[in-house]
Enzyme design. Sequence first.
Site, PDB file in Angstrom:
ATOM      1  N   LYS A  53       0.840  -1.201   0.000  1.00  0.00           N
ATOM      2  CA  LYS A  53       0.000   0.000   0.000  1.00  0.00           C
ATOM      3  C   LYS A  53       0.876   1.253   0.000  1.00  0.00           C
ATOM      4  O   LYS A  53       0.592   2.210  -0.721  1.00  0.00           O
ATOM      5  CB  LYS A  53      -0.936  -0.023   1.229  1.00  0.00           C
ATOM      6  CG  LYS A  53      -2.039  -1.060   1.052  1.00  0.00           C
ATOM      7  CD  LYS A  53      -2.789  -1.410   2.317  1.00  0.00           C
ATOM      8  CE  LYS A  53      -3.712  -2.597   2.045  1.00  0.00           C
ATOM      9  NZ  LYS A  53      -4.361  -3.157   3.233  1.00  0.00           N
ATOM     10  N   GLN A  97      -5.251  -1.694   9.426  1.00  0.00           N
ATOM     11  CA  GLN A  97      -4.921  -2.992   8.821  1.00  0.00           C
ATOM     12  C   GLN A  97      -5.445  -4.132   9.704  1.00  0.00           C
ATOM     13  O   GLN A  97      -5.138  -4.193  10.887  1.00  0.00           O
ATOM     14  CB  GLN A  97      -3.394  -3.095   8.645  1.00  0.00           C
ATOM     15  CG  GLN A  97      -2.921  -4.337   7.938  1.00  0.00           C
ATOM     16  CD  GLN A  97      -3.366  -4.416   6.472  1.00  0.00           C
ATOM     17  OE1 GLN A  97      -3.342  -3.429   5.754  1.00  0.00           O
ATOM     18  NE2 GLN A  97      -3.796  -5.589   6.057  1.00  0.00           N
ATOM     19  N   ASP A 120     -11.308   2.209   3.759  1.00  0.00           N
ATOM     20  CA  ASP A 120     -11.599   0.795   3.542  1.00  0.00           C
ATOM     21  C   ASP A 120     -13.104   0.522   3.447  1.00  0.00           C
ATOM     22  O   ASP A 120     -13.513  -0.619   3.239  1.00  0.00           O
ATOM     23  CB  ASP A 120     -11.017  -0.007   4.728  1.00  0.00           C
ATOM     24  CG  ASP A 120     -10.262  -1.234   4.268  1.00  0.00           C
ATOM     25  OD1 ASP A 120     -10.165  -1.438   3.050  1.00  0.00           O
ATOM     26  OD2 ASP A 120      -9.777  -1.983   5.133  1.00  0.00           O
TER      27      ASP A 120
END
Length: 303
Positions: A53, A97, A120
């Site tokens: 990322k 994450q 997200d």
Amino acid sequence: MPNILDGKKLAQEIELILQQAIQSGSEVANRPPGLAVLRVGNDPASGVYVNYKEKACNRIGVRSFAKHVKEDIALEELLEIIQSFNQDKNVDGILLQLPLPSHLDEASLLRSIDPDKDADGLHPMNLGRLIKGEKGPRSCTPAGVMALLEKNEITIEGKRAVVVGRSILVGKPMALMLEAANATVTVAHSRTKDLPSLTRQADLLVVAAGKPNLIGKNHVSDNCVVVDVGIHRLPTDPKNLRETKKDKLCGDVKIFEIEDKVAAYSPVPGGVGPMTVTMLLANTVDRWQKHCGLPLTISHLLP
Ligand code: NAP
């Protein structure tokens, strides 16, 4: 010959569009888009994903604010870090994450992210927006699958779709996105009886069970489109548990059994994986355009 759903190529094409959007908006915005990636502990797979990322951010001109904290961090301390990202004007997207260490409450942490910076798409408000068909940040992996299907001109409307897996991260939002695109959707899970007879009814099969090689030739009908979300590292030396570059990747689908039968499939690696990272960037750039009052030129990339 089946059509191979090439996520690597499409991800590169979309990155170019995002890069151009950043270049043309940066002067007016007076800053680049910012993505904060928060990693807790030392899960090796998470380390690899965070690394991808950060590299992707660098490639297209997104400023990356990475924060790596220790495994035994207290919930309150993490909430404070998220608050500081919520308030930081240079941060447009925040990603926590997953998975988290078991002592941390994932739901309350996801809820603490400003829904407007939810890169997200996992904040309950954004999941609600998805259910209602309202615009908003979308869960990256299913959004990537939708883009891959669209790019390959695979008609969804009227199709019988089966999604294997019902996680909040992949299966559930995937089913909602397919339904919003007018497929008739069935969701299968670990308690589903006789999975092969269900999946054989699918024109479009999305597999996100997290079980290597679960789906084989008995699970698919001729001319089905198969999207394999699963990703697993198979060690070349099973005695050595440390990851090595020689390890092979595989998905939830035995591609070698189905490739002569189906109309299209996504490979592992090079299918859904690269699209997930790209949709994270798309969510971030879309938020940046919104936060800086720029024209929303890339929102059509999000389902
Ligand atoms: P997860 O949270 O473990 O969920 C797995 C789902 O599959 C659950 O709903 C489970 O059912 C269901 N399931 C498990 N075994 C099954 C079986 N034998 N038959 C039918 N359903 C079964 O996993 P996830 O986060 O959704 O991820 C799924 C896979 O996608 C993993 O391999 C993950 O690494 C991969 N992934 C890839 C990307 C990418 O970018 N390529 C991104 C995210 C995830 P229950 O609900 O009944 O337990």
